[in-house]
Scaffold this motif. Structure first.
Motif, PDB file in Angstrom:
ATOM      1  N   HIS A 175       0.477  -5.675 -11.616  1.00 50.41           N
ATOM      2  CA  HIS A 175      -0.485  -6.766 -11.809  1.00 50.41           C
ATOM      3  C   HIS A 175      -0.155  -7.659 -13.002  1.00 50.41           C
ATOM      4  O   HIS A 175      -0.283  -8.881 -12.906  1.00 50.41           O
ATOM      5  CB  HIS A 175      -1.898  -6.204 -11.931  1.00 50.41           C
ATOM      6  CG  HIS A 175      -2.414  -5.672 -10.633  1.00 50.41           C
ATOM      7  ND1 HIS A 175      -3.731  -5.688 -10.296  1.00 50.41           N
ATOM      8  CD2 HIS A 175      -1.798  -5.104  -9.572  1.00 50.41           C
ATOM      9  CE1 HIS A 175      -3.912  -5.169  -9.104  1.00 50.41           C
ATOM     10  NE2 HIS A 175      -2.739  -4.798  -8.645  1.00 50.41           N
ATOM     11  N   ALA A 176       0.243  -7.086 -14.133  1.00 55.42           N
ATOM     12  CA  ALA A 176       0.522  -7.899 -15.318  1.00 55.42           C
ATOM     13  C   ALA A 176       1.651  -8.898 -15.053  1.00 55.42           C
ATOM     14  O   ALA A 176       1.559 -10.069 -15.438  1.00 55.42           O
ATOM     15  CB  ALA A 176       0.871  -7.012 -16.502  1.00 55.42           C
ATOM     16  N   VAL A 177       2.693  -8.461 -14.382  1.00 56.55           N
ATOM     17  CA  VAL A 177       3.807  -9.356 -14.050  1.00 56.55           C
ATOM     18  C   VAL A 177       3.351 -10.380 -13.015  1.00 56.55           C
ATOM     19  O   VAL A 177       3.629 -11.572 -13.123  1.00 56.55           O
ATOM     20  CB  VAL A 177       5.021  -8.556 -13.528  1.00 56.55           C
ATOM     21  CG1 VAL A 177       6.091  -9.483 -12.975  1.00 56.55           C
ATOM     22  CG2 VAL A 177       5.586  -7.688 -14.637  1.00 56.55           C
ATOM     23  N   TRP A 178       2.638  -9.929 -12.007  1.00 55.52           N
ATOM     24  CA  TRP A 178       2.174 -10.795 -10.930  1.00 55.52           C
ATOM     25  C   TRP A 178       1.366 -11.971 -11.465  1.00 55.52           C
ATOM     26  O   TRP A 178       1.605 -13.121 -11.120  1.00 55.52           O
ATOM     27  CB  TRP A 178       1.350  -9.968  -9.946  1.00 55.52           C
ATOM     28  CG  TRP A 178       0.782 -10.740  -8.815  1.00 55.52           C
ATOM     29  CD1 TRP A 178      -0.540 -11.015  -8.615  1.00 55.52           C
ATOM     30  CD2 TRP A 178       1.477 -11.332  -7.723  1.00 55.52           C
ATOM     31  NE1 TRP A 178      -0.701 -11.751  -7.470  1.00 55.52           N
ATOM     32  CE2 TRP A 178       0.531 -11.952  -6.901  1.00 55.52           C
ATOM     33  CE3 TRP A 178       2.818 -11.401  -7.372  1.00 55.52           C
ATOM     34  CZ2 TRP A 178       0.877 -12.634  -5.740  1.00 55.52           C
ATOM     35  CZ3 TRP A 178       3.167 -12.081  -6.217  1.00 55.52           C
ATOM     36  CH2 TRP A 178       2.197 -12.683  -5.417  1.00 55.52           C
ATOM     37  N   TYR A 179       0.395 -11.684 -12.321  1.00 54.22           N
ATOM     38  CA  TYR A 179      -0.488 -12.743 -12.803  1.00 54.22           C
ATOM     39  C   TYR A 179       0.166 -13.654 -13.837  1.00 54.22           C
ATOM     40  O   TYR A 179      -0.347 -14.738 -14.115  1.00 54.22           O
ATOM     41  CB  TYR A 179      -1.786 -12.156 -13.350  1.00 54.22           C
ATOM     42  CG  TYR A 179      -2.681 -11.617 -12.258  1.00 54.22           C
ATOM     43  CD1 TYR A 179      -3.217 -12.467 -11.299  1.00 54.22           C
ATOM     44  CD2 TYR A 179      -2.958 -10.264 -12.158  1.00 54.22           C
ATOM     45  CE1 TYR A 179      -4.025 -11.995 -10.281  1.00 54.22           C
ATOM     46  CE2 TYR A 179      -3.780  -9.774 -11.141  1.00 54.22           C
ATOM     47  CZ  TYR A 179      -4.298 -10.647 -10.214  1.00 54.22           C
ATOM     48  OH  TYR A 179      -5.093 -10.168  -9.207  1.00 54.22           O
ATOM     49  N   SER A 180       1.305 -13.253 -14.385  1.00 55.18           N
ATOM     50  CA  SER A 180       1.980 -14.105 -15.367  1.00 55.18           C
ATOM     51  C   SER A 180       3.223 -14.786 -14.796  1.00 55.18           C
ATOM     52  O   SER A 180       3.919 -15.497 -15.514  1.00 55.18           O
ATOM     53  CB  SER A 180       2.363 -13.280 -16.596  1.00 55.18           C
ATOM     54  OG  SER A 180       3.302 -12.276 -16.254  1.00 55.18           O
ATOM     55  N   ALA A 181       3.508 -14.594 -13.518  1.00 53.22           N
ATOM     56  CA  ALA A 181       4.753 -15.096 -12.924  1.00 53.22           C
ATOM     57  C   ALA A 181       4.795 -16.616 -12.761  1.00 53.22           C
ATOM     58  O   ALA A 181       5.855 -17.218 -12.858  1.00 53.22           O
ATOM     59  CB  ALA A 181       4.989 -14.428 -11.571  1.00 53.22           C
ATOM     60  N   VAL A 182       3.669 -17.245 -12.502  1.00 54.95           N
ATOM     61  CA  VAL A 182       3.666 -18.685 -12.206  1.00 54.95           C
ATOM     62  C   VAL A 182       3.988 -19.495 -13.461  1.00 54.95           C
ATOM     63  O   VAL A 182       3.316 -19.383 -14.479  1.00 54.95           O
ATOM     64  CB  VAL A 182       2.309 -19.125 -11.621  1.00 54.95           C
ATOM     65  CG1 VAL A 182       2.265 -20.637 -11.428  1.00 54.95           C
ATOM     66  CG2 VAL A 182       2.036 -18.413 -10.314  1.00 54.95           C
ATOM     67  N   GLY A 183       5.042 -20.310 -13.338  1.00 54.40           N
ATOM     68  CA  GLY A 183       5.398 -21.215 -14.424  1.00 54.40           C
ATOM     69  C   GLY A 183       4.750 -22.576 -14.244  1.00 54.40           C
ATOM     70  O   GLY A 183       4.479 -23.281 -15.204  1.00 54.40           O
ATOM     71  N   GLN A 194      -4.786 -19.558  -3.830  1.00 51.81           N
ATOM     72  CA  GLN A 194      -5.050 -18.122  -3.912  1.00 51.81           C
ATOM     73  C   GLN A 194      -4.066 -17.515  -4.889  1.00 51.81           C
ATOM     74  O   GLN A 194      -2.868 -17.762  -4.810  1.00 51.81           O
ATOM     75  CB  GLN A 194      -4.889 -17.451  -2.542  1.00 51.81           C
ATOM     76  CG  GLN A 194      -5.117 -15.949  -2.561  1.00 51.81           C
ATOM     77  CD  GLN A 194      -4.859 -15.281  -1.209  1.00 51.81           C
ATOM     78  OE1 GLN A 194      -4.434 -15.930  -0.259  1.00 51.81           O
ATOM     79  NE2 GLN A 194      -5.119 -13.998  -1.126  1.00 51.81           N
ATOM     80  N   HIS A 195      -4.564 -16.743  -5.821  1.00 51.63           N
ATOM     81  CA  HIS A 195      -3.708 -15.970  -6.728  1.00 51.63           C
ATOM     82  C   HIS A 195      -4.518 -14.759  -7.145  1.00 51.63           C
ATOM     83  O   HIS A 195      -5.192 -14.764  -8.166  1.00 51.63           O
ATOM     84  CB  HIS A 195      -3.289 -16.806  -7.929  1.00 51.63           C
ATOM     85  CG  HIS A 195      -2.193 -16.169  -8.721  1.00 51.63           C
ATOM     86  ND1 HIS A 195      -1.904 -16.558  -9.995  1.00 51.63           N
ATOM     87  CD2 HIS A 195      -1.308 -15.183  -8.432  1.00 51.63           C
ATOM     88  CE1 HIS A 195      -0.891 -15.837 -10.460  1.00 51.63           C
ATOM     89  NE2 HIS A 195      -0.522 -14.993  -9.515  1.00 51.63           N
ATOM     90  N   ASP A 196      -4.482 -13.750  -6.297  1.00 50.73           N
ATOM     91  CA  ASP A 196      -5.250 -12.551  -6.554  1.00 50.73           C
ATOM     92  C   ASP A 196      -4.369 -11.330  -6.333  1.00 50.73           C
ATOM     93  O   ASP A 196      -3.147 -11.455  -6.213  1.00 50.73           O
ATOM     94  CB  ASP A 196      -6.504 -12.505  -5.679  1.00 50.73           C
ATOM     95  CG  ASP A 196      -6.234 -12.587  -4.196  1.00 50.73           C
ATOM     96  OD1 ASP A 196      -5.110 -12.239  -3.754  1.00 50.73           O
ATOM     97  OD2 ASP A 196      -7.138 -13.004  -3.449  1.00 50.73           O
ATOM     98  N   LYS A 197      -4.973 -10.165  -6.280  1.00 47.83           N
ATOM     99  CA  LYS A 197      -4.204  -8.929  -6.167  1.00 47.83           C
ATOM    100  C   LYS A 197      -3.450  -8.808  -4.849  1.00 47.83           C
ATOM    101  O   LYS A 197      -2.557  -7.973  -4.716  1.00 47.83           O
ATOM    102  CB  LYS A 197      -5.097  -7.715  -6.366  1.00 47.83           C
ATOM    103  CG  LYS A 197      -6.146  -7.529  -5.298  1.00 47.83           C
ATOM    104  CD  LYS A 197      -7.040  -6.349  -5.613  1.00 47.83           C
ATOM    105  CE  LYS A 197      -8.150  -6.195  -4.606  1.00 47.83           C
ATOM    106  NZ  LYS A 197      -7.744  -5.648  -3.335  1.00 47.83           N
ATOM    107  N   ASP A 198      -3.779  -9.647  -3.886  1.00 40.07           N
ATOM    108  CA  ASP A 198      -3.154  -9.573  -2.571  1.00 40.07           C
ATOM    109  C   ASP A 198      -2.005 -10.561  -2.380  1.00 40.07           C
ATOM    110  O   ASP A 198      -0.977 -10.216  -1.803  1.00 40.07           O
ATOM    111  CB  ASP A 198      -4.190  -9.791  -1.466  1.00 40.07           C
ATOM    112  CG  ASP A 198      -5.248  -8.716  -1.480  1.00 40.07           C
ATOM    113  OD1 ASP A 198      -4.903  -7.534  -1.646  1.00 40.07           O
ATOM    114  OD2 ASP A 198      -6.440  -9.063  -1.337  1.00 40.07           O
TER     115      ASP A 198
END
Length: 82
Positions: A53-61, A71-75
């Motif tokens: 999750h930490a990487v996922w939520y910080s990936a967007v530049g 949409q940008h959630d756990k799924d």
């Protein structure tokens, strides 16, 4: 054109790889970023990337001016034309 930018670091590589598995999506590079583009929506399944999750939520530049994150959630991460 829908465009998403992801910083090219090892942790984010799976995000670009999964995005590129969609035949309608093009993955290129611009500077230190992966440039992920499509004529329509871009949808990336988080579980397919294996990202925590930490990487996922910080990936967007960032996204291009004519794109928006819907949409940008756990799924999933979904970017559509604005």
């Amino acid at each position: 054109m829908t465009t998403l930018y992801i910083l090219d670091v090892p942790e984010n590589t799976p995000v670009a790889k999964v995005a590129g598995e969609d035949a309608t999506v093009t993955v290129g590079r611009i500077g230190p970023y992966f440039e992920i583009s499509a004529d329509g929506p871009i949808v990336i399944d988080r579980r397919a990337t294996g990202c925590r999750h930490a990487v996922w939520y910080s990936a967007v530049g960032g996204v291009a001016r004519d794109s928006r994150i819907t949409q940008h959630d756990k799924d999933a991460l979904r970017v559509e034309p604005a």
